[in-house]
Design a protein around this motif. Structure first.
Motif, PDB file in Angstrom:
ATOM      1  N   SER A   1       0.961  -0.716   0.122  1.00 16.60           N
ATOM      2  CA  SER A   1       0.397   0.124   0.090  1.00 16.60           C
ATOM      3  C   SER A   1       0.706   1.604  -0.426  1.00 16.60           C
TER       4      SER A   1
ATOM      5  N   GLN B   1      -9.260  -0.187  -0.717  1.00 12.46           N
ATOM      6  CA  GLN B   1      -9.835  -1.623   0.201  1.00 12.46           C
ATOM      7  C   GLN B   1     -11.521  -1.117   0.772  1.00 12.46           C
TER       8      GLN B   1
ATOM      9  N   ASP C   1      -5.896  -1.630  -4.086  1.00 12.75           N
ATOM     10  CA  ASP C   1      -5.569  -1.630  -3.181  1.00 12.75           C
ATOM     11  C   ASP C   1      -6.360  -2.738  -2.838  1.00 12.75           C
ATOM     12  N   GLU C   2      -6.431  -4.128  -3.125  1.00 13.45           N
ATOM     13  CA  GLU C   2      -7.056  -4.669  -2.108  1.00 13.45           C
ATOM     14  C   GLU C   2      -8.748  -4.771  -2.432  1.00 13.45           C
TER      15      GLU C   2
HETATM   16 MG   LIG Z   1      -2.339  -2.478   2.743  1.00  6.92          MG
END
Ligand SMILES: [Mg+2]
Ligand SMILES: Nc1ncnc2c1ncn2[C@@H]1O[C@H](COP(=O)(O)OP(=O)(O)O)[C@@H](O)[C@H]1O
Lengths: 266, 360
Positions: free
Chosen positions: B45, B84, B160-161
């Motif tokens: 990240s 995320q 990001d995820e």
């Molecule tokens: Mg992360």
């Protein structure tokens, strides 16, 4: 649920009774005043011998009452404006800022809530005397701001803490400048906090009497101060009408809060 | 060779005394799907946030088509991002969310409407225009977030995820969508995940992060067949490691000894110098053959069966070497070698030394 209301048996009725008593204890004085304001008796006899709107007519006919109501409104409006504005800036610093003593600073912002108002009033009176602010709108607004600001800071920091900063970051990556992102995304998203801050700031100033007594001059009085001084001179049912009107506006605002809260939820 | 489209050059980021990432060097082609794969806290990240402009690197540079991005503030970088967490604007409808990037660019009403319609079609959410984010499932919200991030045709999209909060089935469904959208839009994607399966399914290339550095960059098959470090070997695919001693090494291949006398010749070697040292031999459970009787040719390892686990199409055989190290074999269900096999039996494992690796 472990402690279900339905399964409490006869305890249920005890709870109902206690709730009823507390509600009555809180509401009866207000209902009593409201009833007296419509009563015909000059001496505030209860129950009133007959009903009349006379005292309301007298209230609206007397320029001094109207003037102090108008003063109260003006001051409360200004206090609301500054309280929300300053509270918003302070909240951003308190929630987003990374500096030493942040928690202490937050606690400091809330101290007026626990400080006895009289102490605050005496201190401000002495201080404003030097600045020549006693008996001015500025003095009133500053004094009320001190007690209103904690409510704003509390409401807005709560809302801001519950707002995911990533949402603002997303707006920035979408092309909004950091300031634009705050105005277009963050502020609308914490709107309920700003609204609560505004209402509580307004009400804090609107029915505040201790600070107001210290700040007031014969020519500049808020409605609660006028009620207080009139009460000391002669006992007239106009006071009851003025009080009822004061409470009425408060109730209307609280209703508005309830309605808007519902709107924010859905 | 031409200059890379996106060049991450020697990035390092310190938080106080903690180094989050260092020596991150990556060259990404236009239209490539590059995934950062690694465990939590490995710096994926942080690298992405530096690209987005939310963090400034302590050292290094980011070049897009040869020009440094570092001096450009986030909102002018024209980079799209899906986070995320759910980051739709809660007070706006789906259509307003997707149109937001165009609105701040002062585009006309008609253009915004047309683009919003295109984007909703792209993420297959036609008819959701007037929904509020709170009335949608997590998967739908992330698809709207994807549409919003792509609405202004950014050259680079960061993710990001984005699927980590969704359940497995939904995740796989949206992976297929992301793959399709990547092909349709030809946008360059940098994708972060800690899920190796997701990385393998989506990516053109994978950069494996470990403790703030990139251990290896390559396609999925490359990383699987030729892991540069023990960490990569462990992270991609299933693996067993047997301790061994390196008898001799020429830097490329080595002869190693397992236990007291089992010698494996010509194993690709990673790390360490020449000479005698301890190492770990990587075995892939599905690349081992299992024999019930000792084969005629040499080079099979006798082990004791510990138990069998039925895993649907596969059967997992747990075994122990003569000196007590665990090793696993995976065989397709119904394979002849496991019929009647039971705990305590001795079996012989065969493997190709060139398909194993030793890390020291
Ligand atoms: Mg992360
Ligand atoms: N704002 C920050 N302050 C201090 N340390 C941080 C911060 N952000 C990340 N880190 C540290 O940097 C390392 C990498 O974090 P991160 O990039 O979030 O990893 P990943 O995304 O791979 O899980 C971690 O050790 C984390 O604790």
């Amino acid at each position: 649920m472990l402690l279900s209301f339905e399964r409490l048996g006869w305890w249920k009725w005890v709870l109902v009774a206690i709730t009823g008593l507390v509600t009555a204890f809180l509401l009866l004085p207000i209902l009593f005043i409201a009833a007296l304001s419509f009563g015909s008796s000059q001496w505030l006899i209860f129950p009133p011998p007959s009903w009349t709107l006379k005292w309301y007519r007298e209230f609206f006919a007397d320029p001094r009452w109207l003037e102090s109501a108008w003063t109260s409104l003006q001051i409360a409006a200004l206090v609301t404006l500054f309280s929300v504005g300053i509270g918003l800036c302070a909240s951003f610093a308190l929630v987003r800022g990374k500096f030493r003593g942040r928690e202490t600073l937050k606690a400091f912002f809330l101290t007026p809530m626990i400080l006895p108002v009289v102490v605050l009033a005496v201190a401000l009176y002495a201080f404003f005397l030097r600045l020549g602010l006693n008996g001015t709108v500025t003095g009133f607004v500053l004094a009320h701001l001190v007690v209103a600001l904690p409510f704003s800071v509390l409401a807005i920091t709560n809302a801001l803490e519950g707002f995911d900063k990533s949402i603002e970051d997303a707006a920035v990556l979408c092309g909004a400048s950091p300031l634009e992102a705050k105005f277009r995304v963050t502020l609308p998203a914490i709107g309920h906090g700003l609204f609560s801050a505004a209402i509580f700031s307004f009400l804090t100033s609107w029915d505040e009497v201790v600070l107001a007594i210290f700040m007031a001059s014969p020519t500049l009085q808020t409605l609660p101060v006028r009620i207080w001084t009139t009460l000391r001179q002669d006992l007239t049912p106009v006071i009851a009408s003025a009080s009822t009107l004061l409470v009425l506006l408060t109730i209307l605002l609280m209703l508005l809060v309830a309605l808007v809260r519902k709107g924010f939820k859905s | 060779m031409t200059a890379p489209y996106l060049h991450i050059r020697g990035i390092r980021k310190d938080y106080g005394s903690v180094t989050a990432v260092e020596n991150v060097d990556l060259e990404i082609r236009r239209g490539e799907f590059m995934t950062f794969l690694g465990p939590s806290g490995s710096g994926k990240s942080t690298t992405l946030y530096i690209l987005a402009g939310f963090q400034d690197p302590t050292a290094g540079d980011i070049l897009l088509e040869g020009k440094s991005l570092l001096q450009t503030p986030s909102h002018l970088r024209q980079i799209g991002m899906v986070f995320q967490r759910y980051t739709l604007f809660p007070h706006l409808t789906v259509a307003e969310n997707i149109g937001f990037p165009l609105k701040v660019r002062r585009k006309g009403r008609a253009e915004i409407d047309a683009k919003v319609r295109d984007m909703l079609r792209l993420v297959r959410l036609e008819g959701f225009e007037d929904r509020k984010p709170a009335d949608m499932s997590g998967g739908q919200q992330q698809r709207v977030a994807l549409a919003r991030a792509l609405a202004y045709d950014p050259p680079v999209l960061l993710m990001d995820e984005p699927l980590s909060a969704l359940d497995k089935k939904l995740r796989e469904e949206i992976q297929v969508e992301i793959r399709r959208i990547h092909q349709e839009t030809e946008v360059t994607i940098l994708y972060v995940t800690h899920d190796q399966e997701e990385a393998l399914r989506l990516s053109d290339r994978i950069a494996v992060f470990s403790k703030g550095v990139i251990d290896q960059v390559g396609t999925g098959p490359e990383l699987y067949a030729n892991p540069a470090t023990r960490f990569v070997a462990e992270f991609i695919g299933d693996s067993d490691f047997l301790t061994c001693s390196v008898l001799s090494s020429d830097g490329r291949t080595a002869d190693v000894r397992l236990g007291s006398d089992f010698v494996v010749p010509g194993v690709p070697v990673h790390g360490g110098g020449g000479g005698r040292s301890a190492g770990a031999l990587l075995l892939r459970p599905e690349r081992i053959s299992l024999h019930r009787h000792q084969p005629a040719e040499a080079g099979t390892l006798p082990v004791t069966v510990g138990g069998l686990t039925f895993l649907g199409s596969n059967v997992h055989v747990a075994a122990t070497t003569g000196w007590g190290e665990p090793v696993a074999v995976r065989l397709p269900f119904g394979h002849g070698a496991i019929e009647g096999l039971s705990r305590g039996d001795t079996v012989w494992l065969g493997f190709d030394p060139r398909a194993t690796h030793v890390f020291c």
